[in-house]
Write an enzyme that holds these catalytic residues in place. Sequence first.
Site, short mmCIF file in Angstrom:
data_model
loop_
_atom_site.label_atom_id
_atom_site.label_comp_id
_atom_site.label_asym_id
_atom_site.label_seq_id
_atom_site.Cartn_x
_atom_site.Cartn_y
_atom_site.Cartn_z
N ASN A 49 37.41 20.52 8.25
CA ASN A 49 37.73 20.97 9.61
C ASN A 49 37.71 19.85 10.65
OD1 ASN A 49 37.94 23.05 11.80
ND2 ASN A 49 35.89 22.28 12.28
N THR A 95 39.19 24.97 22.57
CA THR A 95 38.03 24.24 22.04
C THR A 95 37.89 22.90 22.74
OG1 THR A 95 39.16 22.94 20.36
CG2 THR A 95 38.55 25.19 19.73
N TYR A 143 49.24 12.47 15.98
CA TYR A 143 48.44 13.65 15.61
C TYR A 143 49.27 14.57 14.72
CZ TYR A 143 45.74 17.97 16.27
OH TYR A 143 45.02 19.14 16.06
N ALA A 147 51.81 13.74 12.87
CA ALA A 147 52.01 13.11 11.55
C ALA A 147 50.80 13.35 10.66
CB ALA A 147 52.25 11.61 11.72
N SER A 148 49.61 13.24 11.25
CA SER A 148 48.40 13.46 10.44
C SER A 148 48.36 14.89 9.92
CB SER A 148 47.14 13.13 11.26
OG SER A 148 46.86 14.12 12.24
N LYS A 149 48.77 15.84 10.76
CA LYS A 149 48.70 17.25 10.36
C LYS A 149 49.82 17.60 9.37
CE LYS A 149 44.97 18.22 12.70
NZ LYS A 149 43.71 18.52 12.01
#
Length: 185
Positions: A31, A126, A91, A93-95
């Site tokens: 997570n 969050t 971000y 690309a990472s996901k």
Amino acid sequence: MFPSHDPTLFLSGAFQSVIKIYGHYDLLVNNAGIGSTPDYEHLLRINLSAVIEGTLSAMSHMRKDKGGRGGLIVNIASTTGLAPAPFAPVYAASKHGVVGFSRSFGPAVEPLGVKVLCLCPSFANTEIHLGRLKYVEKWETIDRIMEVSEVASAFAKLVDEEVNGSVLGVYHDGAEYQFRRKARL
Ligand SMILES: NC(=O)C1=CN([C@@H]2O[C@H](COP(=O)(O)OP(=O)(O)OC[C@H]3O[C@@H](n4cnc5c(N)ncnc54)[C@H](O)[C@@H]3O)[C@@H](O)[C@H]2O)C=CC1
Ligand SMILES: CC/C=C\C[C@H](O)C(=O)/C=C/C=C/C=C\C=C\[C@@H](O)C/C=C\CCC(=O)O
């Protein structure tokens, strides 16, 4: 907690501690994640490399051919891993990496009794957005920023249904599978 500069270095020690205390692994949820930062290698290390590292470590303890009891791995990606996100390209690309890895690794380890699932929430309220929410709320395509409880319900659905290699998108108007295993290469 991982040292913030290198989350993967700490993982093997953490895994060994859990094995020592509980004897086995049933479930791993990858997570941890961070939002955009100019240090793109740091972002990729936390958002992608650590997910891969965690998955590989858990799998080595879960795999039935090496004395494990099987298990479930859930990787938290994002809807930015499913569609272009011009506001956060690295971000995203990472996901995208987390989605592709999860979809590929699930079927690969199924014969070993291990399943891999992936959750892709859209915007949720969050701390990752601390200081940015006012800006985000102005974006026209965001109908509503979700509460964490909505993401938690979708997580429960994903884990309940346990379709190996599946990817569940979580949107302000409900959760919807984006991939359920079969797609053409
Ligand atoms: N809030 C949102 O809109 C969305 C968040 N996500 C993803 O959900 C996951 C959880 O994020 P949120 O709860 O939203 O944000 P958050 O900022 O509240 O939580 C992120 C967590 O990751 C941990 N973390 C960050 N770097 C770490 C490191 N080096 N070592 C250990 N832990 C570390 C933090 O301590 C924190 O507990 C992340 O992967 C995020 O990318 C996905 C889609 C939407
Ligand atoms: C410059 C703005 C460009 C496009 C905005 C677009 O119109 C829009 O509003 C799209 C929003 C879509 C959001 C969907 C999901 C977000 C998911 C989270 O995972 C993002 C969390 C943190 C990353 C934020 C960051 O700055 O890295």
